[in-house]
Write a protein that holds these residues in place. Structure first.
Motif, mmCIF file in Angstrom:
data_model
loop_
_atom_site.group_PDB
_atom_site.id
_atom_site.type_symbol
_atom_site.label_atom_id
_atom_site.label_comp_id
_atom_site.label_asym_id
_atom_site.label_seq_id
_atom_site.Cartn_x
_atom_site.Cartn_y
_atom_site.Cartn_z
ATOM 1 N N PRO A 48 0.785 -1.232 0.000
ATOM 2 C CA PRO A 48 0.000 0.000 0.000
ATOM 3 C C PRO A 48 0.820 1.286 0.000
ATOM 4 C CG PRO A 48 -0.066 -1.038 2.161
ATOM 5 C CD PRO A 48 0.677 -1.968 1.245
ATOM 6 N N GLY A 49 2.094 1.194 0.290
ATOM 7 C CA GLY A 49 2.952 2.378 0.305
ATOM 8 C C GLY A 49 4.045 2.245 -0.731
ATOM 9 N N PRO A 50 4.954 3.204 -0.742
ATOM 10 C CA PRO A 50 6.047 3.142 -1.714
ATOM 11 C C PRO A 50 6.974 1.957 -1.457
ATOM 12 C CG PRO A 50 6.286 5.051 -0.257
ATOM 13 C CD PRO A 50 5.000 4.382 0.101
ATOM 14 N N LEU A 51 7.543 1.441 -2.534
ATOM 15 C CA LEU A 51 8.519 0.360 -2.404
ATOM 16 C C LEU A 51 9.841 0.922 -1.907
ATOM 17 C CD1 LEU A 51 7.902 -1.538 -5.781
ATOM 18 C CD2 LEU A 51 6.961 -2.072 -3.525
ATOM 19 N N THR A 52 10.558 0.105 -1.153
ATOM 20 C CA THR A 52 11.907 0.494 -0.746
ATOM 21 C C THR A 52 12.799 0.411 -1.986
ATOM 22 O OG1 THR A 52 12.630 -1.756 -0.242
ATOM 23 C CG2 THR A 52 11.543 -0.521 1.557
ATOM 24 N N PRO A 53 13.969 1.054 -1.954
ATOM 25 C CA PRO A 53 14.884 0.915 -3.094
ATOM 26 C C PRO A 53 15.226 -0.545 -3.393
ATOM 27 C CG PRO A 53 15.584 2.725 -1.697
ATOM 28 C CD PRO A 53 14.453 2.030 -0.972
ATOM 29 N N GLU A 54 15.372 -1.365 -2.371
ATOM 30 C CA GLU A 54 15.679 -2.774 -2.571
ATOM 31 C C GLU A 54 14.513 -3.496 -3.247
ATOM 32 O OE1 GLU A 54 15.921 -1.249 0.507
ATOM 33 O OE2 GLU A 54 18.080 -0.954 0.428
ATOM 34 N N GLU A 55 13.280 -3.195 -2.799
ATOM 35 C CA GLU A 55 12.112 -3.833 -3.401
ATOM 36 C C GLU A 55 11.947 -3.415 -4.862
ATOM 37 O OE1 GLU A 55 9.268 -4.206 0.580
ATOM 38 O OE2 GLU A 55 9.252 -2.356 -0.608
ATOM 39 N N TYR A 56 12.183 -2.143 -5.135
ATOM 40 C CA TYR A 56 12.009 -1.651 -6.497
ATOM 41 C C TYR A 56 13.152 -2.095 -7.406
ATOM 42 C CZ TYR A 56 11.288 1.402 -10.486
ATOM 43 O OH TYR A 56 11.111 1.874 -11.762
ATOM 44 N N ASN A 57 14.382 -1.766 -7.016
ATOM 45 C CA ASN A 57 15.538 -2.044 -7.877
ATOM 46 C C ASN A 57 15.908 -3.528 -7.909
ATOM 47 O OD1 ASN A 57 16.054 0.674 -8.704
ATOM 48 N ND2 ASN A 57 16.888 1.053 -6.674
ATOM 49 N N GLY A 58 15.778 -4.196 -6.782
ATOM 50 C CA GLY A 58 16.221 -5.582 -6.702
ATOM 51 C C GLY A 58 15.180 -6.605 -7.092
ATOM 52 N N ILE A 59 13.900 -6.221 -7.032
ATOM 53 C CA ILE A 59 12.846 -7.200 -7.310
ATOM 54 C C ILE A 59 11.909 -6.721 -8.424
ATOM 55 C CG2 ILE A 59 10.914 -8.504 -6.327
ATOM 56 C CD1 ILE A 59 12.399 -8.303 -3.597
ATOM 57 N N MET A 60 11.237 -5.599 -8.226
ATOM 58 C CA MET A 60 10.210 -5.161 -9.173
ATOM 59 C C MET A 60 10.773 -4.932 -10.567
ATOM 60 S SD MET A 60 7.061 -4.658 -9.751
ATOM 61 C CE MET A 60 6.032 -4.171 -8.398
ATOM 62 N N LYS A 61 11.959 -4.355 -10.659
ATOM 63 C CA LYS A 61 12.532 -4.058 -11.971
ATOM 64 C C LYS A 61 12.917 -5.309 -12.751
ATOM 65 C CE LYS A 61 15.270 -0.333 -12.374
ATOM 66 N NZ LYS A 61 16.280 0.690 -12.023
ATOM 67 N N THR A 62 12.860 -6.466 -12.128
ATOM 68 C CA THR A 62 13.177 -7.703 -12.854
ATOM 69 C C THR A 62 11.996 -8.217 -13.669
ATOM 70 O OG1 THR A 62 12.539 -9.190 -11.039
ATOM 71 C CG2 THR A 62 14.829 -8.388 -11.062
ATOM 72 N N HIS A 63 10.802 -7.643 -13.490
ATOM 73 C CA HIS A 63 9.622 -8.235 -14.125
ATOM 74 C C HIS A 63 9.674 -8.222 -15.647
ATOM 75 C CE1 HIS A 63 7.895 -4.166 -14.719
ATOM 76 N NE2 HIS A 63 7.102 -4.750 -15.594
ATOM 77 N N SER A 64 10.292 -7.211 -16.253
ATOM 78 C CA SER A 64 10.338 -7.196 -17.717
ATOM 79 C C SER A 64 11.264 -8.296 -18.249
ATOM 80 C CB SER A 64 10.745 -5.819 -18.236
ATOM 81 O OG SER A 64 11.973 -5.405 -17.707
ATOM 82 N N THR A 65 12.379 -8.525 -17.583
ATOM 83 C CA THR A 65 13.275 -9.604 -17.990
ATOM 84 C C THR A 65 12.635 -10.964 -17.725
ATOM 85 O OG1 THR A 65 15.195 -8.212 -17.537
ATOM 86 C CG2 THR A 65 15.594 -10.578 -17.677
ATOM 87 N N LEU A 66 12.007 -11.116 -16.564
ATOM 88 C CA LEU A 66 11.310 -12.367 -16.261
ATOM 89 C C LEU A 66 10.252 -12.656 -17.318
ATOM 90 C CD1 LEU A 66 10.730 -12.013 -12.395
ATOM 91 C CD2 LEU A 66 12.216 -13.681 -13.529
ATOM 92 N N GLY A 67 9.463 -11.645 -17.667
ATOM 93 C CA GLY A 67 8.405 -11.826 -18.657
ATOM 94 C C GLY A 67 8.942 -12.198 -20.021
ATOM 95 N N ALA A 68 9.991 -11.503 -20.457
ATOM 96 C CA ALA A 68 10.585 -11.809 -21.756
ATOM 97 C C ALA A 68 11.126 -13.240 -21.771
ATOM 98 C CB ALA A 68 11.685 -10.802 -22.073
ATOM 99 N N ASN A 69 11.711 -13.659 -20.672
ATOM 100 C CA ASN A 69 12.250 -15.015 -20.608
ATOM 101 C C ASN A 69 11.152 -16.076 -20.565
ATOM 102 O OD1 ASN A 69 14.907 -14.210 -20.812
ATOM 103 N ND2 ASN A 69 15.157 -14.033 -18.595
ATOM 104 N N ILE A 70 10.004 -15.739 -20.001
ATOM 105 C CA ILE A 70 8.869 -16.676 -19.972
ATOM 106 C C ILE A 70 8.394 -16.984 -21.384
ATOM 107 C CG2 ILE A 70 6.399 -16.882 -19.377
ATOM 108 C CD1 ILE A 70 7.118 -15.402 -16.723
ATOM 109 N N ILE A 71 8.321 -15.964 -22.237
ATOM 110 C CA ILE A 71 7.761 -16.169 -23.582
ATOM 111 C C ILE A 71 8.836 -16.461 -24.639
ATOM 112 C CG2 ILE A 71 5.695 -14.832 -23.087
ATOM 113 C CD1 ILE A 71 8.217 -13.317 -25.387
ATOM 114 N N ARG A 72 10.090 -16.310 -24.284
ATOM 115 C CA ARG A 72 11.214 -16.399 -25.245
ATOM 116 C C ARG A 72 11.178 -17.651 -26.123
ATOM 117 N NH1 ARG A 72 16.950 -15.321 -23.112
ATOM 118 N NH2 ARG A 72 17.186 -13.821 -24.755
ATOM 119 N N ASP A 73 10.930 -18.791 -25.547
ATOM 120 C CA ASP A 73 11.030 -20.049 -26.287
ATOM 121 C C ASP A 73 9.689 -20.591 -26.767
ATOM 122 O OD1 ASP A 73 13.835 -20.125 -26.052
ATOM 123 O OD2 ASP A 73 13.660 -20.922 -24.023
#
Length: 167
Positions: A48-73
């Motif tokens: 419900p509040g802002p993400l910490t830098p660790e949550e944003y940079n270390g976890i949330m920002k990985t979603h585009s790479t995770l998604g691309a890798n899910i559909i890659r093959d």
């Protein structure tokens, strides 16, 4: 959210007279652009509040790479790889995951980026209420040439006026 992004991105691509083969990719990638969020813990997605830098940079920002890798093959989804991977690249090079800049960012991703941002800003989120269409358009204009491709923003503003999203 994803269906709205798909519809906005498709309408924007038509407004920009993008080739029909790319419009199909934009539509499908718009629908699946956040598929990588299935790998992001719910406590972060629904915080419900802002993400910490660790949550944003270390976890949330990985979603585009995770998604691309899910559909890659997946053979019938392979054309969605680049738009999904790069839909958070910023025009000025400050985005992620690769820090691509300007026209090195695929047009498909630049269109989805604007559609995604507008839809996110005009939706209620766990951490804030909708900003409304007028404020969202103002923010897109402010980030024209920085976060967003200027040509895509210009086309989006024309689209928004034609659709009555500026009331």
């Amino acid at each position: 959210h994803s269906e709205n992004v798909m519809n906005i991105a498709e309408a924007l691509a038509y407004m920009m007279n993008v080739d029909e083969s790319l419009i199909n990719i934009i539509r499908d990638a718009g629908l699946l652009h956040d598929i990588g969020k299935i790998g992001i813990p719910g406590f972060i997605l629904n915080k419900p509040g802002p993400l910490t830098p660790e949550e944003y940079n270390g976890i949330m920002k990985t979603h585009s790479t995770l998604g691309a890798n899910i559909i890659r093959d997946v053979p019938f989804l392979k054309d969605l790889y680049n738009p999904i991977l790069h839909h958070h690249e910023n025009y000025d090079g400050s985005g992620y995951p690769d820090g691509k800049k300007g026209d090195t960012i695929p047009l498909t991703a630049r269109i989805i980026h604007v559609a995604d941002a507008f839809e996110a800003m005009t939706s209620n989120r766990p951490y804030r209420k909708s900003l409304g269409e007028i404020e969202a358009l103002k923010r897109l204009e402010e980030q024209r040439g920085k976060q967003f491709d200027p040509g895509v923003v210009d086309a989006f503003i024309t689209l928004a006026h034609s659709k009555g999203w500026t009331k």
